[in-house]
Design a protein around this motif. Sequence first.
Motif, PDB file in Angstrom:
ATOM      1  N   THR A   1      54.470  25.709  25.424  1.00  0.00           N
ATOM      2  CA  THR A   1      53.671  26.536  26.321  1.00  0.00           C
ATOM      3  C   THR A   1      52.717  25.662  27.127  1.00  0.00           C
ATOM      4  O   THR A   1      52.703  24.431  26.974  1.00  0.00           O
ATOM      5  CB  THR A   1      52.897  27.604  25.525  1.00  0.00           C
ATOM      6  N   ARG A   2      51.931  26.287  27.951  1.00  0.00           N
ATOM      7  CA  ARG A   2      50.947  25.555  28.753  1.00  0.00           C
ATOM      8  C   ARG A   2      49.769  25.110  27.890  1.00  0.00           C
ATOM      9  O   ARG A   2      49.192  25.894  27.158  1.00  0.00           O
ATOM     10  CB  ARG A   2      50.439  26.445  29.882  1.00  0.00           C
ATOM     11  N   GLY A   3      49.436  23.829  27.975  1.00  0.00           N
ATOM     12  CA  GLY A   3      48.251  23.308  27.322  1.00  0.00           C
ATOM     13  C   GLY A   3      47.167  23.059  28.352  1.00  0.00           C
ATOM     14  O   GLY A   3      47.435  22.497  29.423  1.00  0.00           O
ATOM     15  N   VAL A   4      45.957  23.471  28.040  1.00  0.00           N
ATOM     16  CA  VAL A   4      44.809  23.261  28.922  1.00  0.00           C
ATOM     17  C   VAL A   4      43.780  22.425  28.176  1.00  0.00           C
ATOM     18  O   VAL A   4      43.275  22.858  27.127  1.00  0.00           O
ATOM     19  CB  VAL A   4      44.178  24.598  29.363  1.00  0.00           C
ATOM     20  N   LEU A   5      43.495  21.239  28.671  1.00  0.00           N
ATOM     21  CA  LEU A   5      42.545  20.339  28.038  1.00  0.00           C
ATOM     22  C   LEU A   5      41.199  20.434  28.759  1.00  0.00           C
ATOM     23  O   LEU A   5      41.114  20.217  29.972  1.00  0.00           O
ATOM     24  CB  LEU A   5      43.081  18.908  28.106  1.00  0.00           C
ATOM     25  N   LEU A   6      40.151  20.769  27.996  1.00  0.00           N
ATOM     26  CA  LEU A   6      38.809  20.863  28.564  1.00  0.00           C
ATOM     27  C   LEU A   6      37.984  19.681  28.074  1.00  0.00           C
ATOM     28  O   LEU A   6      37.764  19.516  26.862  1.00  0.00           O
ATOM     29  CB  LEU A   6      38.146  22.180  28.149  1.00  0.00           C
ATOM     30  N   ASP A   7      37.528  18.866  29.013  1.00  0.00           N
ATOM     31  CA  ASP A   7      36.740  17.677  28.697  1.00  0.00           C
ATOM     32  C   ASP A   7      35.274  18.080  28.552  1.00  0.00           C
ATOM     33  O   ASP A   7      34.486  17.988  29.493  1.00  0.00           O
ATOM     34  CB  ASP A   7      36.918  16.641  29.809  1.00  0.00           C
ATOM     35  N   MET A   8      34.907  18.526  27.343  1.00  0.00           N
ATOM     36  CA  MET A   8      33.536  18.971  27.112  1.00  0.00           C
ATOM     37  C   MET A   8      32.563  17.801  27.122  1.00  0.00           C
ATOM     38  O   MET A   8      31.401  17.950  27.509  1.00  0.00           O
ATOM     39  CB  MET A   8      33.444  19.745  25.797  1.00  0.00           C
ATOM     40  N   ALA A   9      33.029  16.612  26.711  1.00  0.00           N
ATOM     41  CA  ALA A   9      32.169  15.430  26.784  1.00  0.00           C
ATOM     42  C   ALA A   9      31.841  15.113  28.238  1.00  0.00           C
ATOM     43  O   ALA A   9      30.694  14.780  28.567  1.00  0.00           O
ATOM     44  CB  ALA A   9      32.857  14.246  26.111  1.00  0.00           C
ATOM     45  N   GLY A  10      32.825  15.224  29.100  1.00  0.00           N
ATOM     46  CA  GLY A  10      32.580  15.004  30.522  1.00  0.00           C
ATOM     47  C   GLY A  10      31.643  16.044  31.109  1.00  0.00           C
ATOM     48  O   GLY A  10      30.765  15.735  31.921  1.00  0.00           O
ATOM     49  N   TYR A  11      31.814  17.274  30.677  1.00  0.00           N
ATOM     50  CA  TYR A  11      30.949  18.355  31.163  1.00  0.00           C
ATOM     51  C   TYR A  11      29.495  18.107  30.776  1.00  0.00           C
ATOM     52  O   TYR A  11      28.577  18.315  31.573  1.00  0.00           O
ATOM     53  CB  TYR A  11      31.421  19.692  30.596  1.00  0.00           C
ATOM     54  N   PHE A  12      29.271  17.635  29.552  1.00  0.00           N
ATOM     55  CA  PHE A  12      27.908  17.355  29.087  1.00  0.00           C
ATOM     56  C   PHE A  12      27.445  15.936  29.447  1.00  0.00           C
ATOM     57  O   PHE A  12      26.349  15.532  29.046  1.00  0.00           O
ATOM     58  CB  PHE A  12      27.823  17.547  27.565  1.00  0.00           C
ATOM     59  N   LYS A  13      28.301  15.202  30.156  1.00  0.00           N
ATOM     60  CA  LYS A  13      27.979  13.842  30.591  1.00  0.00           C
ATOM     61  C   LYS A  13      27.575  12.971  29.400  1.00  0.00           C
ATOM     62  O   LYS A  13      26.544  12.295  29.402  1.00  0.00           O
ATOM     63  CB  LYS A  13      26.872  13.864  31.645  1.00  0.00           C
ATOM     64  N   SER A  14      28.398  13.026  28.373  1.00  0.00           N
ATOM     65  CA  SER A  14      28.122  12.291  27.146  1.00  0.00           C
ATOM     66  C   SER A  14      29.402  11.692  26.602  1.00  0.00           C
ATOM     67  O   SER A  14      30.476  12.298  26.703  1.00  0.00           O
ATOM     68  CB  SER A  14      27.508  13.245  26.102  1.00  0.00           C
ATOM     69  N   ASP A  15      29.304  10.497  26.023  1.00  0.00           N
ATOM     70  CA  ASP A  15      30.474   9.869  25.421  1.00  0.00           C
ATOM     71  C   ASP A  15      30.921  10.665  24.195  1.00  0.00           C
ATOM     72  O   ASP A  15      32.114  10.848  23.960  1.00  0.00           O
ATOM     73  CB  ASP A  15      30.124   8.433  25.024  1.00  0.00           C
ATOM     74  N   ILE A  16      29.932  11.120  23.420  1.00  0.00           N
ATOM     75  CA  ILE A  16      30.179  11.954  22.252  1.00  0.00           C
ATOM     76  C   ILE A  16      29.190  13.114  22.310  1.00  0.00           C
ATOM     77  O   ILE A  16      27.979  12.896  22.315  1.00  0.00           O
ATOM     78  CB  ILE A  16      29.994  11.180  20.930  1.00  0.00           C
ATOM     79  N   VAL A  17      29.689  14.329  22.352  1.00  0.00           N
ATOM     80  CA  VAL A  17      28.808  15.494  22.406  1.00  0.00           C
ATOM     81  C   VAL A  17      28.073  15.626  21.073  1.00  0.00           C
ATOM     82  O   VAL A  17      28.665  15.484  20.000  1.00  0.00           O
ATOM     83  CB  VAL A  17      29.596  16.788  22.699  1.00  0.00           C
TER      84      VAL A  17
END
Length: 319
Positions: A161-177
Amino acid sequence: MTILFTFRSIATIPIAFMLITVAYSQQKPCATSSRFGPTDQIGNVNYITPEKTLAATKLVTKGKAYRLGIETNKDIPAFPPRTFSVTVLQPNQAAGTTLGPTRTTYNDDIIMGWVGVGTGIDGLGHVGIDNIYFNCNKAADFVAPDGLKRLGVENIPAIATRGVLLDMAGYFKSDIVKEGTAFNRAEIEGAMKRQGIRQIEKGDVVLLYTGWLKLMGKDPRRYEKGNPGLGLEGARYLASLGVAIVGADNENLEVVPFAKGAGMFEVHQILLAQNGVYIIENLNLEEMVRDQAWESLFTLGPPRITGGVQAIVNPIAIR
């Protein structure tokens, strides 16, 4: 006390009774009932139709495959008291004995440990609410020491199926959230907008990247102690969209420490028990994030262990 009825009020009683009866009949049989009927055992994977799979194959434009499972071994941090070990034996080959005229030798292995170690999918029989599991299944009716009699992982179909990857680290501008950071609707939609993802659809697999897996070999105690992850509102939001699976690169998927007012692993209850949405934990999403592979063909063939609660898996995403 004297109760007086007018002719008009008496005449409307049957109608009111009918309306109440209809409303009651439309109520869910229990808080965990399936929208796919009383015999359903696979939840939102039902949304992964042949048409859905065919549409997802069109996302493959580069032909690059990503293995999303981590290595499973005794050193992996795991939710206590889970442990894992492998023992390799050479049966009937003591003191250099070989088999047959061609001197055949072979190795066998025994796995001893808990299935909920490493990259694993939580089946719908994993977490319930007061001993009621997905689709109104009562623990007393289907849980047995030799395996689940319903909702076992052997029921999970082949998934493409379709996979959607959300870069939450990028969203929070952090290497590790940071641990304790909750992802709710605002954060999910913010990450989607940042990455140019228009919508999440029924039957999708949503993967949350937090950077947390980087701690596994460096700071295993911190890795185990907590993590950023899905909040209550975020779980309800994704469930409302009809996603089939939610996964993350940490041990719990949901935010730990739990959000204020949240119950013990309540996100698991919302996804697994109430909505039939599977969970995958400890995913390796690093390479996909580096390549900005935000959409992919997500594939998974879970081990068909009869009556299994969970399964160690290695999903493959193809871009």
